[in-house]
Design an enzyme around this catalytic site. Structure first.
Site, PDB file in Angstrom:
ATOM      1  N   HIS A 218       0.837  -1.212   0.000  1.00  0.00           N
ATOM      2  CA  HIS A 218       0.000   0.000   0.000  1.00  0.00           C
ATOM      3  C   HIS A 218       0.865   1.253   0.000  1.00  0.00           C
ATOM      4  O   HIS A 218       1.003   1.932   1.007  1.00  0.00           O
ATOM      5  CB  HIS A 218      -0.961  -0.028   1.196  1.00  0.00           C
ATOM      6  CG  HIS A 218      -2.029  -1.061   1.041  1.00  0.00           C
ATOM      7  ND1 HIS A 218      -1.985  -2.287   1.677  1.00  0.00           N
ATOM      8  CD2 HIS A 218      -3.143  -1.068   0.272  1.00  0.00           C
ATOM      9  CE1 HIS A 218      -3.053  -2.999   1.325  1.00  0.00           C
ATOM     10  NE2 HIS A 218      -3.763  -2.290   0.463  1.00  0.00           N
ATOM     11  N   ASN A 219       1.441   1.529  -1.163  1.00  0.00           N
ATOM     12  CA  ASN A 219       2.371   2.652  -1.308  1.00  0.00           C
ATOM     13  C   ASN A 219       1.949   3.514  -2.492  1.00  0.00           C
ATOM     14  O   ASN A 219       0.920   3.268  -3.117  1.00  0.00           O
ATOM     15  CB  ASN A 219       3.784   2.098  -1.489  1.00  0.00           C
ATOM     16  CG  ASN A 219       3.826   1.023  -2.579  1.00  0.00           C
ATOM     17  OD1 ASN A 219       3.165   1.169  -3.618  1.00  0.00           O
ATOM     18  ND2 ASN A 219       4.554  -0.048  -2.343  1.00  0.00           N
ATOM     19  N   HIS A 222       1.168   1.767  -5.744  1.00  0.00           N
ATOM     20  CA  HIS A 222      -0.165   1.145  -5.781  1.00  0.00           C
ATOM     21  C   HIS A 222      -1.215   2.220  -6.126  1.00  0.00           C
ATOM     22  O   HIS A 222      -2.108   1.985  -6.941  1.00  0.00           O
ATOM     23  CB  HIS A 222      -0.493   0.475  -4.444  1.00  0.00           C
ATOM     24  CG  HIS A 222      -1.947   0.098  -4.294  1.00  0.00           C
ATOM     25  ND1 HIS A 222      -2.559  -0.848  -5.086  1.00  0.00           N
ATOM     26  CD2 HIS A 222      -2.917   0.574  -3.461  1.00  0.00           C
ATOM     27  CE1 HIS A 222      -3.844  -0.944  -4.740  1.00  0.00           C
ATOM     28  NE2 HIS A 222      -4.083  -0.094  -3.768  1.00  0.00           N
ATOM     29  N   HIS A 258      -7.121   7.040  -2.485  1.00  0.00           N
ATOM     30  CA  HIS A 258      -7.898   5.985  -1.840  1.00  0.00           C
ATOM     31  C   HIS A 258      -7.154   5.193  -0.752  1.00  0.00           C
ATOM     32  O   HIS A 258      -7.792   4.511   0.039  1.00  0.00           O
ATOM     33  CB  HIS A 258      -8.457   5.006  -2.883  1.00  0.00           C
ATOM     34  CG  HIS A 258      -7.505   3.917  -3.223  1.00  0.00           C
ATOM     35  ND1 HIS A 258      -6.419   4.091  -4.037  1.00  0.00           N
ATOM     36  CD2 HIS A 258      -7.450   2.620  -2.812  1.00  0.00           C
ATOM     37  CE1 HIS A 258      -5.758   2.961  -4.122  1.00  0.00           C
ATOM     38  NE2 HIS A 258      -6.351   2.051  -3.393  1.00  0.00           N
ATOM     39  N   ASP A 371      -8.897  -1.071  -7.922  1.00  0.00           N
ATOM     40  CA  ASP A 371      -8.133  -1.293  -6.690  1.00  0.00           C
ATOM     41  C   ASP A 371      -7.547  -2.704  -6.619  1.00  0.00           C
ATOM     42  O   ASP A 371      -6.460  -2.910  -6.087  1.00  0.00           O
ATOM     43  CB  ASP A 371      -9.046  -1.033  -5.477  1.00  0.00           C
ATOM     44  CG  ASP A 371      -8.275  -0.963  -4.172  1.00  0.00           C
ATOM     45  OD1 ASP A 371      -7.045  -0.759  -4.212  1.00  0.00           O
ATOM     46  OD2 ASP A 371      -8.912  -1.107  -3.105  1.00  0.00           O
TER      47      ASP A 371
HETATM   48 ZN    ZN Z   1      -5.869   0.141  -2.618  1.00  0.00          ZN
END
Ligand code: ZN
Length: 463
Positions: A218-219, A222, A258, A371
């Site tokens: 989760h960077n 991403h 997000h 996502d």
């Molecule tokens: Zn995400």
């Protein structure tokens, strides 16, 4: 000079001594053969489930491991970092990380509490110079930007490819991704439509970049992937021609924001460990609420507020929809959203694009797809993401075990293999989701669903 097929490595296994290795990789090799070569160079067995390999350029850019790993030279060795789990050192690092994160989160929450009373009605949130206690969050979060880095221009080849799910997301450094995101605003016509200020946009994107943590998964990359896949879906399905400008603006900003400030530990952890985020949001989508709150905190400052020039009604509508989109990325809501969308997709007369609620739900489904879309990408692009996600999961379950908290089997390094994780996820989550969305959006089969099916075959064979 680079010799074709040779990759020069410095092996960093966490100890103080660093070794140099050279491996031979050819474009004809299978991904698994290449991976084995890298594992062998690191003195690890590639079947070991609790070891993680990461390949970095000297400037810290993470590279994919595979037949297409860019070749280098002796003078410009890559760093191959290997780590095996279950080590006391890891646990210690993890605990000190956690303490750091809690302090940081607490600072932010305090700052947010202070700023809540000043959120103005409508758009154009302005920084109040008389404020006695400026939000620490912004002071800490916003990188000082004395001057913006020079803006890159991209070849037509790159900008055309950017519209497609096959775009290689590993080739780009952070500032290049910032400029590619800025290009999306321009190409979607949002700069002219909403009179967005170019410099404000670049400061906003730089600020966003600095507000993503360096988690394995989760960077900021991403975040870029999700925005790029959304952009790809808009183009391959021609949805961009059907959406209003405000809806495109909503989608792009939602994708970009997000996962802002994701701590690398999921909602279950926030709830079970009673973290600050769990407490502040009463266990209801703590992370997604936090991502949206951080996003709007960045948008609250005038020099990063790209929505400054929006009419008040548009701002209110955008804010409402962006929050809905970010909250829709909580997988705990997956079943409910699938059910609602299915009813709309199977409605007699087709999906009702005249119904504002149905349009809003479609945006939420698109961001959900984007996502979790890595398996839509070519294998050499998607596969490193699986390793990164497992690395993040394993770190979480290690900590949960250490803290005596419940842990999910799908995060447990003793139980999960890459193949088993992917087969279940693709079969039961990805394919049903994308097939459902394909009932409403045209042309999904060849560019988007086929690659997912191939990925399923690949992981089934691997399993
Ligand atoms: Zn995400």
């Amino acid at each position: 000079m680079a010799t074709p097929d040779l990759i020069y490595l410095t092996i960093d296994d966490g100890s103080s001594t660093k070794r140099e290795e050279t491996i031979r990789v050819s474009a004809e090799m299978q991904l698994e053969e290449v991976r084995s070569a890298f594992y062998a160079a690191a003195n690890l067995s590639s079947s070991s489930t609790n070891s993680v390999l990461k390949l970095y350029r000297k400037d810290g850019v993470l590279l994919p491991i595979g037949p297409n790993t860019p070749r280098n030279s002796k003078e410009d060795r890559y760093i191959l970092k290997s780590r095996t789990g279950n080590e006391g050192v890891d646990a210690l690092n993890a605990v000190s990380d956690l303490l750091g994160q809690i302090t940081a989160i607490k600072e932010k929450v305090d700052a947010m509490k202070r700023s809540i009373s000043e959120v103005p009605d409508g758009h154009g949130a302005k920084h109040n110079p008389d404020e006695l206690t400026p939000p620490n969050l912004l002071a800490r979060r916003r990188p000082t930007l004395p001057s913006l880095p020079p803006q890159r221009t991209f070849t037509r080849d790159v900008t055309e490819h950017l519209k497609h799910p096959t775009f290689d997301v590993w080739q780009w450094q952070d500032d290049e991704m910032v400029d590619l995101l800025a290009h999306m605003f321009t190409e979607l016509g949002l700069m002219t439509e909403f009179k967005l200020d170019e410099e404000t946009l670049r400061r906003f994107l730089q600020c966003v970049k600095g507000s993503y943590n360096t988690n394995p998964f989760h960077n900021f990359r991403h975040c870029f992937c999700v925005a790029q896949m959304m952009y790809g879906i808009l183009h391959v399905t021609n949805l961009h021609a059907q959406l209003q400008p405000l809806e495109k603006l909503v989608l792009l900003i939602s994708c970009i924001g997000h996962d802002l400030d994701h701590p690398g530990f999921n909602n279950a952890y926030q709830v079970n460990a009673s973290t600050e985020l769990g407490l502040i949001y009463n266990d209801i989508s703590p992370l997604e609420n936090h991502h949206a709150a951080v996003l709007f905190t960045i948008l609250k400052e005038s020099d990063t507020n790209i929505l400054r020039s929006l009419p008040a009604n548009d701002y209110r509508e955008a804010r409402k929809q962006i929050i809905a989109c970010v909250l829709a990325t909580d997988m705990a809501k997956h079943g409910e959203l699938m059910g609602r969308f299915k009813a709309g997709a199977e409605r007699e007369g087709g999906y009702d694009m005249t119904d504002p609620a149905a349009r809003s739900l479609l945006l939420q489904m698109v961001i959900k797809c984007a996502d979790i879309s890595n398996e839509v990408r070519p294998k050499h692009v998607s596969e490193p993401w699986v390793d990164n996600l497992l690395e993040e999961f394993f770190a979480q379950s290690d900590r949960e075990k250490a803290e005596g908290l419940p842990f999910a089997p799908f995060m447990d390094r003793q139980k999960v293999t890459k193949a088993s994780a992917q087969v279940g996820f693709i079969q039961f989550v990805l394919i049903p989701l994308f097939e459902l969305v394909a009932k409403v959006l045209p042309n999904m089969e060849e560019p988007i669903i086929q690659p997912i099916r191939s990925a399923l075959q690949y992981y089934k064979t691997l399993a």
